[in-house]
Design a protein around this motif. Structure first.
Motif, PDB file in Angstrom:
ATOM      1  N   VAL A  14       0.909  -1.247   0.142  1.00  0.00           N
ATOM      2  CA  VAL A  14       0.137   0.076  -0.031  1.00  0.00           C
ATOM      3  C   VAL A  14       0.764   1.353  -0.041  1.00  0.00           C
ATOM      4  O   VAL A  14       0.481   2.476  -0.188  1.00  0.00           O
ATOM      5  N   TRP A  24      -0.045   3.079  -2.966  1.00  0.00           N
ATOM      6  CA  TRP A  24      -1.723   3.048  -3.138  1.00  0.00           C
ATOM      7  C   TRP A  24      -2.399   4.214  -2.949  1.00  0.00           C
ATOM      8  O   TRP A  24      -2.157   4.742  -1.518  1.00  0.00           O
ATOM      9  N   THR A  25      -2.860   5.067  -3.600  1.00  0.00           N
ATOM     10  CA  THR A  25      -3.619   6.346  -3.225  1.00  0.00           C
ATOM     11  C   THR A  25      -4.759   6.270  -4.119  1.00  0.00           C
ATOM     12  O   THR A  25      -4.840   5.947  -5.269  1.00  0.00           O
ATOM     13  N   MET A  43      -8.054   9.324   6.055  1.00  0.00           N
ATOM     14  CA  MET A  43      -6.879   8.601   4.870  1.00  0.00           C
ATOM     15  C   MET A  43      -7.223   9.273   3.488  1.00  0.00           C
ATOM     16  O   MET A  43      -6.656   8.868   2.398  1.00  0.00           O
ATOM     17  N   GLY A  69     -11.084   1.948  -0.792  1.00  0.00           N
ATOM     18  CA  GLY A  69      -9.829   1.951  -0.322  1.00  0.00           C
ATOM     19  C   GLY A  69      -9.786   1.057   0.942  1.00  0.00           C
ATOM     20  O   GLY A  69      -9.005   1.237   1.966  1.00  0.00           O
ATOM     21  N   LEU A  78      -6.029   0.117   2.708  1.00  0.00           N
ATOM     22  CA  LEU A  78      -5.606   1.245   3.618  1.00  0.00           C
ATOM     23  C   LEU A  78      -6.416   1.127   4.985  1.00  0.00           C
ATOM     24  O   LEU A  78      -6.024   1.191   6.018  1.00  0.00           O
ATOM     25  N   ARG A  81      -5.666  -1.674   7.329  1.00  0.00           N
ATOM     26  CA  ARG A  81      -4.379  -1.194   8.160  1.00  0.00           C
ATOM     27  C   ARG A  81      -4.878  -0.357   9.226  1.00  0.00           C
ATOM     28  O   ARG A  81      -4.350  -0.445  10.458  1.00  0.00           O
ATOM     29  N   SER A  82      -5.577   0.793   8.941  1.00  0.00           N
ATOM     30  CA  SER A  82      -5.955   1.670   9.855  1.00  0.00           C
ATOM     31  C   SER A  82      -6.578   1.248  10.915  1.00  0.00           C
ATOM     32  O   SER A  82      -6.422   1.377  12.205  1.00  0.00           O
ATOM     33  N   HIS A 116      -1.779   4.982   8.117  1.00  0.00           N
ATOM     34  CA  HIS A 116      -1.684   5.438   6.740  1.00  0.00           C
ATOM     35  C   HIS A 116      -1.278   6.939   6.652  1.00  0.00           C
ATOM     36  O   HIS A 116      -0.632   7.532   6.046  1.00  0.00           O
ATOM     37  N   ASN A 117      -1.859   7.714   7.342  1.00  0.00           N
ATOM     38  CA  ASN A 117      -2.123   8.968   7.352  1.00  0.00           C
ATOM     39  C   ASN A 117      -0.884   9.690   8.395  1.00  0.00           C
ATOM     40  O   ASN A 117      -1.063   9.510   9.536  1.00  0.00           O
TER      41      ASN A 117
END
Length: 815
Positions: free
Chosen positions: A494, A497-498, A514, A531, A534, A537-538, A558-559
């Motif tokens: 990731v 990855w956006t 995010m 998303g 992401l 993971r968050s 992620h942020n």
């Protein structure tokens, strides 16, 4: 046979998404969740949307023809579409000249006015004027003249001319000539001739009308226009009229042509197939005559599956929601299912010795829906494929055999992508493929295969994010989730990855921190999550933080801004427990309180219930499960129940981090001298955060609510509000009893100043001195006596020390 009464088409989204019930929605604008009512989810009949089935009755087209349709078009938009097409590639003054030609009222006059136009454009416009005036011979001659031009000269209007020759021949009832002309139009379009109006695809529908007429049926419009472009002849209201004995072969040809049109993404093709299916299902004699045709079987099976009520699903939904045990389920009428079943039975289709069914898997699904499970099993065995395996999985669930059901779900999923989107009757739409995988995950969860359940649902997370959240946040242990994320969604995957959701295009998008979130899908009329990698993971990061494993959590935010806040929160908590000075501990506790209150959703909030970080806290439920079904409910294991209870946030309240903020602010006060401004200020902030725990509800009398679920929700809200008020009162009383007077305290809990921790640190030394001074001022005599006594003791002590020092031997010379 009498003609049916006119039927107004109100298809739009219904045709596009028209399966009887493909999932269970949990609230307004919320995404689908399979786990809300598992017994209903797993009882539903597999069914593709009708528009998808209509477009897959024939092999996928290999040409590049496109349908150009707008079913919401007005006269103005239709006129603009034609004008834009007519003037494409021409000089700027061509539009006015073509408009003048069309207004001439006579083809010859129009032709004379158009000498500045290219030959094909001039001929076509003059022919269109003749066609509109009813001079078909003159119109046909000019249309043909376009086709007789050199290829390069005639190309701009070649498809148009061939299409209109077909319509002229159709008006003259010259079927073979019309069919040849429509075929010519398609050949020209497929060969690369300009076709901005999609007339190549439209010619399929025109030819299908001819075949319908040969079949003894007529598809007509109640307010039919007769323009020379497809844009002007889009039907709004359709009906079928019986004009003669039914010719099944011609009917099958018509269905095939409409199916080809639908396969080119034509709404008109889909709506025409819908009208034919309705006509057959509502008229026993033509249905009986046509049911042996394979294409008719597949069309009707698809239609009934898409639009008829799903009886097992409806029955189980009723059982799950009824309030009066004495009520009984009343099945809604299913006339089309009954009509189709009768026709199939009378034709002995699928019976031993009878004709083999053309769509055995779809008919198996219909038999399952009807509750004829033995027949469903026999039909599913006749045509192996994903849909047949899915039906077999449903049958296994009916018997309570989860292991066998899991086997058939895996078998159905494994059939892709080999099954593709072909016309074999065994393929599934993308939505139903996702549903298939989701049901497989539901069965895995019911079998106690928790990690496998997450793995099966994760590819469908954009649709079933709430179900992913329930398993990841409330079923898997923290270590199981961490191992899964590290293996399947590592940071390396990731890192680049956006995905940005366009808030201008989707104004009601709910973005998370995010930059990804839910966005409204107009066609599906629901939210889709963007998303998921992401977000998972968050979710893990916040769950690690709640579990007291904050240092591990930092790697999964992620942020960067959120990770920075999380680190600051951890540092504050560390200082709160380890700082040497009490004022430093108080400062750290207050910093932790502020971060928990202002950044708690991002740092530690639950993705689903109760905080609903996925919805930015806009609702108290909607993503994930607020509670599990009662004991004894199917498809819920004891292991899941225990894990669900063990994984609840502490406290298990909406915006639980606000409770943590309140506690931290009070801990800050615990470290401070009661005489300090900081003591009063931290208690003031604790009151503010406690007030933030309150949640409004629409009524204070739960007894007025009929639905037991919402009644319990309101009772919980009222109880929480009472607890929050009690906490506010207790904190304020603590200040009144132990805190110093402050001028700002008139607005205690509503306007709190920043605590002065530096002054509080000095207060530890100043307070004892001030207390001694006040005592001396009130007790002069006692102070003098006490002072004299202290002085006497000091003098005596000093004298005694000197005497001892004189009597002691000198250190000099002592060994």
């Amino acid at each position: 046979m009498s003609a049916p009464s006119p039927r107004v088409l109100t298809l739009s989204v219904l045709l596009l998404t028209g399966a009887a019930g493909i999932a269970i929605a949990c609230g307004p604008d919320f995404p689908w969740q399979l786990l809300d009512r598992r017994e209903v989810t797993l009882a539903e009949t597999p069914a593709n949307p009708f528009a998808w089935e209509a477009a897959h009755l024939v092999p996928a087209p290999t040409d590049t023809m496109k349908a150009v349709e707008n079913r919401w078009a007005t006269d103005d938009t239709r006129a603009k579409l034609r004008t834009d097409a007519e003037t494409a590639g021409l000089p700027a003054d061509a539009a006015a000249l073509i408009a003048a030609l069309r207004a001439a009222g006579d083809g010859d006059k129009a032709y004379a006015l158009g000498e500045k136009l290219p030959a094909a454009v001039r001929l076509y416009t003059a022919a269109a004027v003749d066609y509109k005036a009813g001079r078909l011979d003159q119109a046909a001659a000019r249309f043909q003249a376009i086709l007789d031009l050199p290829a390069a000269d005639g190309a701009p209007r070649a498809v148009w001319a061939a299409y209109m020759l077909g319509r002229v021949a159709a008006k003259r009832e010259q079927a073979d000539t019309a069919v040849a002309a429509f075929a010519k139009a398609r050949a020209l379009a497929q060969g690369g001739a300009p076709d901005p109006l999609g007339l190549g695809v439209a010619s399929l529908g025109e030819e299908a009308r001819i075949r319908l007429a040969q079949a003894g049926l007529s598809l007509v419009t109640t307010a039919e226009t007769d323009d020379d472009t497809v844009a002007g002849s889009l039907p709004a209201t359709l009906r079928l009229e019986t004009t003669g004995p039914l010719d099944v072969a011609a009917l099958s040809q018509a269905i095939g042509l409409y199916a080809q049109q639908a396969a080119h993404d034509s709404y008109n093709g889909v709506s025409s197939l819908n009208i034919i299916a309705l006509h057959l299902l509502e008229h026993a004699e033509p249905l009986k005559a046509a049911i042996t045709d394979p294409l008719v079987q597949r069309l009707l099976a698809a239609h009934v599956l898409a639009f008829e009520e799903d009886l097992p699903r409806q029955a189980k939904a009723w059982d799950a929601s009824r309030h009066d045990p004495g009520e009984t389920y009343k099945a809604p009428p299913a006339p089309h299912l009954a009509a189709l079943s009768t026709a199939l039975t009378e034709a002995r289709i699928g019976d031993a010795g009878g004709p083999a069914p053309a769509a055995a898997d779809q008919l198996a699904a219909l038999a399952y829906r009807k509750g004829d499970y033995d027949l469903a099993g026999r039909l599913a065995a006749m045509r192996p494929g994903p849909l047949a395996s899915w039906v077999l999985a449903k049958l296994a669930l009916q018997k309570g055999d989860l292991m066998q059901a899991a086997k058939f779900y895996a078998q159905a999923s494994a059939a892709f992508p080999a099954a593709g989107d072909g016309p074999q009757g065994g393929a599934l739409s993308a939505a139903e493929r996702g549903r298939l995988a989701g049901e497989g995950g539901t069965v895995a969860l019911a079998r106690g295969e928790y990690v496998a359940a997450l793995d099966q649902l994760m590819p469908m997370a954009d649709t079933y994010w709430g179900d992913v959240v329930h398993i990841a946040e409330r079923v898997l242990t923290v270590d199981e989730l961490k191992a899964y994320v590290d293996a399947k969604v590592p940071a390396s995957v990731v890192a680049g990855w956006t995905q940005t959701v366009d808030n201008k295009q989707w104004p009601n998008t709910l973005l998370d921190t995010m930059g990804v979130g839910y966005k409204y899908d107009e066609e599906a009329d629901r939210l889709r999550y963007q998303g998921a990698p992401l977000a998972l993971r968050s979710l893990l990061a916040r769950r690690l933080m709640r579990a007291g494993r904050g240092k591990e959590a930092l790697a999964y935010y992620h942020n960067p801004a959120v990770a920075k806040d999380a680190r600051a929160y951890l540092d504050a908590r560390d200082d709160a427990g380890n700082a040497w000075w009490a004022a430093s501990r108080a400062r750290a506790w207050f910093q932790a309180a502020q971060l928990a209150r202002m950044k708690g959703m991002e740092i530690m909030g639950t993705e689903g219930v109760p905080d609903e970080a996925a919805l930015q806290g806009a609702y108290d439920a909607g993503i994930g499960q607020a509670m599990l079904p009662p004991a004894g409910a199917p498809y819920v294991t004891d292991g899941e129940r225990k894990r669900f209870a063990d994984s609840a946030p502490q406290p298990d309240q909406r915006f639980h981090y606000r409770f943590i903020a309140t506690d931290a602010a009070e801990h800050a006060a615990d470290q401070l001298p009661h005489t300090s401004q900081a003591y009063a200020a931290t208690l003031c902030w604790a009151v503010t955060y406690a007030q933030d725990q309150r949640i409004a509800t629409w009524t204070n009398d739960p007894a007025t609510i009929e639905d037991p679920y919402w009644q319990s929700v309101v009772r919980r809200i009222i109880e929480r509000d009472k607890q929050a008020q009690g906490r506010v009162a207790a904190l304020y009383q603590r200040y009144l009893k132990t805190g110093p007077h402050q001028a700002w305290a008139a607005h205690f809990g509503r306007a709190c100043p920043a605590p002065d921790f530096d002054a509080a640190a000095k207060e530890w030394w100043r307070a004892p001195a001030r207390q001694a001074h006040r005592w001396i001022a009130r007790n002069h005599r006692k102070a003098l006596i006490g002072g004299a006594a202290v002085l006497a003791v000091l003098v005596a002590g000093t004298a005694l020390l000197l005497v001892r020092r004189r009597r002691s031997p000198s250190a000099k010379g002592v060994s």
